[in-house]
Enzyme design. Structure first.
Site, PDB file in Angstrom:
ATOM      1  N   LEU A   1      30.197 -17.776  86.810  1.00 17.55           N
ATOM      2  CA  LEU A   1      30.184 -16.946  88.011  1.00 17.55           C
ATOM      3  C   LEU A   1      29.045 -15.935  87.999  1.00 17.55           C
ATOM      4  O   LEU A   1      28.915 -15.142  87.056  1.00 17.55           O
ATOM      5  CB  LEU A   1      31.525 -16.216  88.146  1.00 17.55           C
ATOM      6  CG  LEU A   1      31.684 -15.307  89.373  1.00 17.55           C
ATOM      7  CD1 LEU A   1      31.656 -16.138  90.651  1.00 17.55           C
ATOM      8  CD2 LEU A   1      32.968 -14.498  89.267  1.00 17.55           C
ATOM      9  N   ASP A   2      28.212 -15.979  89.049  1.00 15.34           N
ATOM     10  CA  ASP A   2      27.142 -15.006  89.285  1.00 15.34           C
ATOM     11  C   ASP A   2      26.109 -14.941  88.158  1.00 15.34           C
ATOM     12  O   ASP A   2      25.450 -13.919  87.966  1.00 15.34           O
ATOM     13  CB  ASP A   2      27.724 -13.599  89.520  1.00 15.34           C
ATOM     14  CG  ASP A   2      28.560 -13.523  90.786  1.00 15.34           C
ATOM     15  OD1 ASP A   2      28.276 -14.307  91.715  1.00 15.34           O
ATOM     16  OD2 ASP A   2      29.477 -12.694  90.845  1.00 15.34           O
ATOM     17  N   GLU A   3      25.956 -16.032  87.401  1.00 14.51           N
ATOM     18  CA  GLU A   3      24.980 -16.025  86.315  1.00 14.51           C
ATOM     19  C   GLU A   3      23.945 -17.145  86.449  1.00 14.51           C
ATOM     20  O   GLU A   3      23.243 -17.468  85.492  1.00 14.51           O
ATOM     21  CB  GLU A   3      25.684 -16.103  84.960  1.00 14.51           C
ATOM     22  CG  GLU A   3      26.457 -14.832  84.633  1.00 14.51           C
ATOM     23  CD  GLU A   3      26.866 -14.742  83.170  1.00 14.51           C
ATOM     24  OE1 GLU A   3      26.378 -15.554  82.369  1.00 14.51           O
ATOM     25  OE2 GLU A   3      27.661 -13.836  82.846  1.00 14.51           O
TER      26      GLU A   3
END
Length: 294
Positions: free
Chosen positions: A237-239
């Protein structure tokens, strides 16, 4: 191909070659000579060397007027150079604009900005499809003449909802999926189906404040800068690899509502840049990073 009628924005007649390979002498000369031998008029050329990873990355764009190789024959003629330098390469044609699906929840500011820029010719692509888990943006989609599909997403129907989304992506021949404040976490299966084909806008300056409610967490932390990040989606997530970021200064006088309002302006700008650079074939990915060519 499907028979759905969509608006197509006029595109220039160019080819773009994207290359990643181990760094060595003679790469630029070999590519330039190859294109010269086939009567190419080079319009743009840019390159980057990563010494730490011993990588060479390049983008070269040329006018197809007068170029004496058909796209279908390019691989056969370019194979010797590609093999000599152990290249990974992609050939992109401007006459085949990408077909983009936009996914959105209730917040419409990023969606409205993308549709407006597309209508004005800033985003040279086709946008035939909008998918939402709310009906709030249906009127906006109708105004711009884009097909709108409402698919409810709940905890107990997510696999079925994603299956319907996959069917629509196939039906509309989608090349790129843009999450324009789509407030759902995609399943690993979803992400695996579309590698390097999903762009998300996250409302913080990553890697700070990953996940939900970043403006509230930024306010609680008393930060002096807020930001927005456009990135490719991965299973973590979000990386995913970051494409574009921007920031705005805030003060102790700003409340959460002020952070949200300022952040929305950043989100619009950052997402539109990320989408534009992708559809213009200006991005190469490696080592969870991106190179953005001018």
């Amino acid at each position: 191909m499907n028979n759905i009628a969509v608006k197509t924005t006029a595109a220039k007649n160019t080819a773009t070659l994207l290359i990643t390979c181990p760094d060595s002498k003679g790469i630029v000369a070999a590519i330039a000579d190859f294109l010269y031998q086939h009567n190419a008029n080079i319009l743009h050329a840019d390159q980057h060397q990563d010494a730490e990873n011993n990588l060479f990355l390049m983008r070269v764009e040329w006018d197809l007027a007068g170029f004496n190789l058909l796209p279908a024959d390019f691989e056969q003629h370019f194979a010797e150079i590609a093999k000599r330098f152990s290249m990974e390469w992609q050939l992109k044609l401007s006459q085949k604009p990408l077909r983009v699906a936009i996914m959105v929840s209730q917040y419409d500011h990023c969606l409205a900005d993308l549709l407006h820029r597309h209508k004005n010719g800033e985003l040279v692509c086709d946008i035939p499809l909008i998918i939402s888990n709310h009906k709030d943006t249906e009127a906006l989609a109708k105004f711009y003449g884009v097909d709108f599909h409402y698919i409810e997403v709940k905890k107990d129907n997510k696999p079925e909802a994603e299956a319907r989304q996959f069917a629509l992506f196939d039906q509309y021949d989608i090349d790129l999926i843009v999450l324009a404040r789509y407030m759902q976490i995609l399943s690993p299966d979803f992400v695996a189906r579309y590698p390097k084909q999903i762009i998300n806008i996250h409302h913080s300056f990553l890697p700070a404040f990953i996940g939900a409610r970043p403006y509230h967490r930024a306010f609680e932390r008393g930060v002096k800068l807020i930001g927005a990040t456009g990135h490719y989606v991965t299973e973590v997530l979000d990386e995913g690899p970051i494409i574009e970021q921007d920031i705005d200064r805030i003060s102790h006088r700003d409340q959460v509502e002020d952070l949200i309002q300022k952040g929305r302006d950043l989100e619009r700008i950052v997402l539109s840049k990320a989408v534009r650079w992708h559809i213009e074939n200006r991005i190469l990915l490696y080592a969870n990073k991106t190179v953005i060519f001018d």
